[in-house]
Design a protein around this motif. Structure first.
Motif, short mmCIF file in Angstrom:
data_model
loop_
_atom_site.label_atom_id
_atom_site.label_comp_id
_atom_site.label_asym_id
_atom_site.label_seq_id
_atom_site.Cartn_x
_atom_site.Cartn_y
_atom_site.Cartn_z
N LEU A 14 1.05 -1.15 -0.06
CA LEU A 14 0.19 -0.02 0.11
C LEU A 14 0.85 1.51 -0.05
CD1 LEU A 14 -3.39 1.32 0.06
CD2 LEU A 14 -2.83 1.28 2.80
N HIS A 15 1.83 1.22 0.66
CA HIS A 15 2.92 1.79 0.55
C HIS A 15 3.51 2.86 -0.29
CE1 HIS A 15 6.39 4.78 2.37
NE2 HIS A 15 5.67 5.08 3.14
N GLY A 16 3.73 1.83 -1.20
CA GLY A 16 4.76 2.13 -2.41
C GLY A 16 2.97 2.77 -3.62
N ARG A 17 2.43 2.58 -3.33
CA ARG A 17 1.04 2.20 -4.20
C ARG A 17 0.46 4.11 -3.84
NH1 ARG A 17 -4.07 0.57 -3.90
NH2 ARG A 17 -3.53 -0.74 -2.12
N LEU A 18 1.16 4.21 -2.18
CA LEU A 18 0.41 5.86 -2.01
C LEU A 18 1.42 6.43 -3.00
CD1 LEU A 18 -1.23 4.74 1.41
CD2 LEU A 18 -2.66 5.43 -0.83
N GLN A 19 3.00 6.14 -3.75
CA GLN A 19 4.18 6.84 -2.94
C GLN A 19 3.64 8.20 -4.61
OE1 GLN A 19 6.29 7.36 -0.76
NE2 GLN A 19 4.80 6.21 -0.18
N ASP A 20 2.70 7.74 -5.56
CA ASP A 20 2.74 8.43 -6.21
C ASP A 20 1.12 9.23 -6.77
OD1 ASP A 20 1.60 6.42 -7.48
OD2 ASP A 20 2.86 6.01 -9.30
N ILE A 21 0.19 9.10 -5.84
CA ILE A 21 -0.35 9.47 -5.68
C ILE A 21 -1.06 11.05 -5.97
CG2 ILE A 21 -1.62 7.75 -5.00
CD1 ILE A 21 -2.01 9.47 -2.47
N ALA A 22 0.39 12.23 -5.52
CA ALA A 22 -0.50 13.19 -4.96
C ALA A 22 -0.96 13.45 -6.79
CB ALA A 22 1.32 14.38 -5.07
N SER A 23 -0.69 13.56 -7.83
CA SER A 23 -1.05 13.94 -8.61
C SER A 23 -2.40 13.67 -9.17
CB SER A 23 -0.49 14.06 -10.67
OG SER A 23 -0.61 12.80 -10.62
N ARG A 24 -2.95 13.22 -8.11
CA ARG A 24 -4.47 12.15 -8.47
C ARG A 24 -5.27 13.75 -7.54
NH1 ARG A 24 -6.34 7.43 -9.63
NH2 ARG A 24 -7.70 8.08 -9.77
N PHE A 25 -4.44 14.67 -6.84
CA PHE A 25 -5.71 15.23 -5.63
C PHE A 25 -4.75 16.72 -5.97
CE2 PHE A 25 -5.75 10.95 -3.82
CZ PHE A 25 -7.27 10.47 -3.52
N ASP A 26 -4.23 16.88 -7.22
CA ASP A 26 -3.57 18.16 -7.47
C ASP A 26 -5.62 19.19 -7.85
OD1 ASP A 26 -0.99 17.21 -7.40
OD2 ASP A 26 -0.60 17.90 -8.66
N GLN A 27 -5.43 18.77 -8.58
CA GLN A 27 -7.34 19.29 -8.47
C GLN A 27 -7.45 19.61 -7.73
OE1 GLN A 27 -7.00 20.77 -11.60
NE2 GLN A 27 -8.41 20.72 -12.37
N VAL A 28 -7.76 18.28 -6.58
CA VAL A 28 -8.88 19.35 -5.32
C VAL A 28 -8.14 19.73 -4.85
CG1 VAL A 28 -9.40 17.58 -3.28
CG2 VAL A 28 -9.35 16.46 -5.28
N ALA A 29 -7.15 20.06 -4.94
CA ALA A 29 -7.17 20.91 -3.89
C ALA A 29 -6.44 22.55 -4.67
CB ALA A 29 -5.18 21.24 -3.47
N LEU A 30 -6.95 22.86 -5.59
CA LEU A 30 -6.80 23.44 -6.42
C LEU A 30 -8.84 24.40 -6.23
CD1 LEU A 30 -5.39 25.60 -8.54
CD2 LEU A 30 -6.32 24.41 -10.01
N ARG A 31 -8.86 23.02 -6.74
CA ARG A 31 -11.12 23.11 -6.39
C ARG A 31 -11.40 23.93 -5.69
NH1 ARG A 31 -14.32 19.62 -9.95
NH2 ARG A 31 -15.62 20.87 -10.90
N GLY A 32 -10.25 23.51 -3.95
CA GLY A 32 -11.19 23.16 -2.42
C GLY A 32 -10.46 24.84 -2.79
N GLU A 33 -9.78 25.38 -2.53
CA GLU A 33 -8.77 26.95 -3.17
C GLU A 33 -10.01 27.56 -4.03
OE1 GLU A 33 -6.32 28.39 -0.63
OE2 GLU A 33 -6.32 25.39 0.07
N THR A 34 -10.90 26.84 -4.53
CA THR A 34 -10.87 28.09 -5.32
C THR A 34 -12.67 28.45 -5.46
OG1 THR A 34 -11.49 26.92 -6.48
CG2 THR A 34 -9.45 28.75 -7.16
N GLY A 35 -12.84 28.04 -4.16
CA GLY A 35 -14.23 28.11 -3.84
C GLY A 35 -15.27 26.46 -4.10
N GLU A 36 -14.58 25.90 -5.24
CA GLU A 36 -15.41 24.25 -5.37
C GLU A 36 -15.20 22.87 -4.42
OE1 GLU A 36 -14.98 23.58 -9.61
OE2 GLU A 36 -14.12 25.48 -10.00
N VAL A 37 -15.37 23.20 -3.21
CA VAL A 37 -15.77 22.27 -2.15
C VAL A 37 -15.99 21.20 -2.45
CG1 VAL A 37 -14.48 24.01 0.12
CG2 VAL A 37 -17.56 23.85 0.12
#
Ligand code: FAD
Length: 239
Positions: A14-37
């Motif tokens: 699991l730890h290995g699989r989680l190493q490269d998930i950051a890109s999956r959540f870039d948009q989440v962070a961005l949408r959160g910051e722009t009010g699309e929570v």
């Protein structure tokens, strides 16, 4: 990766699989910051389901991966490194699912947990009230027996995932006093009488809201455990 003795092969995998998930959540962070929570919250659950992470929050007999705390910690660490919003939404998905698992109510678990494991249902945990925060036992929301169910009346504040939830675990008073006075109910988000009063804005954006229960009818079958089990389930979940 450090070879920690308390990691089993499944944790290393699991730890290995989680190493490269950051890109999956870039948009989440961005949408959160722009009010699309809400969109960010739904994207989070969808992505977590695709990555198999929602299954970590559900017992194996209901389509999950078995509630292994160490795996959940690994998932949360990776999510939080990408987006605080994603981590919060995932954690609250767990807070919504876990009281069902703890209650041992097989029929209710069967109705909600497989969908939660697949990310098709989003959970929320509704305990806090304006006059009952740290002192959760002071909550005033009532569940009055009527016919073959209960009628819920009251209000909850600071409910994470409220604006994207498909079901809420609601804690309400079924008796006076403090001993075994609180019970827990699963309430569908679209149940008549349950409404979002207003969004609540905090420094870190996430789908947080105040909810109202006004003559909200809940079948007795939606009660988790026995009457009076609510505080045990609430504190057991938060633990
Ligand atoms: C971002 C966010 C998300 C949340 N999500 C949820 C959710 O999904 N579901 C939910 O049910 N709730 C949720 N909550 C509510 C949260 O659990 C409550 O905020 C918490 O229980 C504290 O309650 P309160 O805010 O009323 O603070 P209070 O209980 O009023 O406490 C205020 C301060 O006084 C201190 N204090 C309280 N009592 C004592 C005492 N006896 N002695 C000394 N100090 C004391 C506390 O430590 C705290 O520092 C959320 C809150 C936030 C901020």
């Amino acid at each position: 990766m450090i070879e920690l003795p308390f990691f089993e092969d499944r944790h290393r995998e699991l730890h290995g699989r989680l190493q490269d998930i950051a890109s999956r959540f870039d948009q989440v962070a961005l949408r959160g910051e722009t009010g699309e929570v809400d969109e960010a919250g739904r994207d989070t659950v969808r992505a977590c389901a695709e990555l198999g992470l929602c299954r970590l929050l559900v017992p194996a007999e209901f389509g999950g991966a078995g509630l292994d705390l160490r795996s959940i910690c690994l998932a949360r660490e990776a999510l939080a490194a990408s987006s605080g919003l994603a981590d919060s939404v995932f954690a609250v998905q767990g807070l919504g699912a876990y009281p069902l698992a703890l209650s041992g109510n097989g029929a209710l678990c069967q109705r909600y947990l497989p969908r939660a494991a697949e990310g098709h249902a989003i959970g929320a945990f509704a305990l806090t009230e304006p006059e009952a925060g740290s002192d959760a036992g002071a909550l005033a929301t009532r569940a009055r027996p009527e016919g073959d169910g209960y009628v819920l009346d009251g209000g909850k504040v600071f409910i994470s995932n409220a604006t994207i939830a498909s079901f809420f675990v609601v804690f309400a008073r079924t008796a006076e006093g403090s001993k075994r006075a609180i019970s827990a109910f699963v309430v569908d988000a679209e149940a008549p009488g349950l409404s979002i009063v207003r969004r609540q804005h905090v420094t870190a954006p996430h789908p947080l809201a105040e909810i109202r229960l006004s003559g909200c009818r809940v079948p007795a079958a939606n009660r988790l455990g026995e009457e009076g089990d609510g505080m045990r389930l609430a504190l057991g979940t938060l633990d």
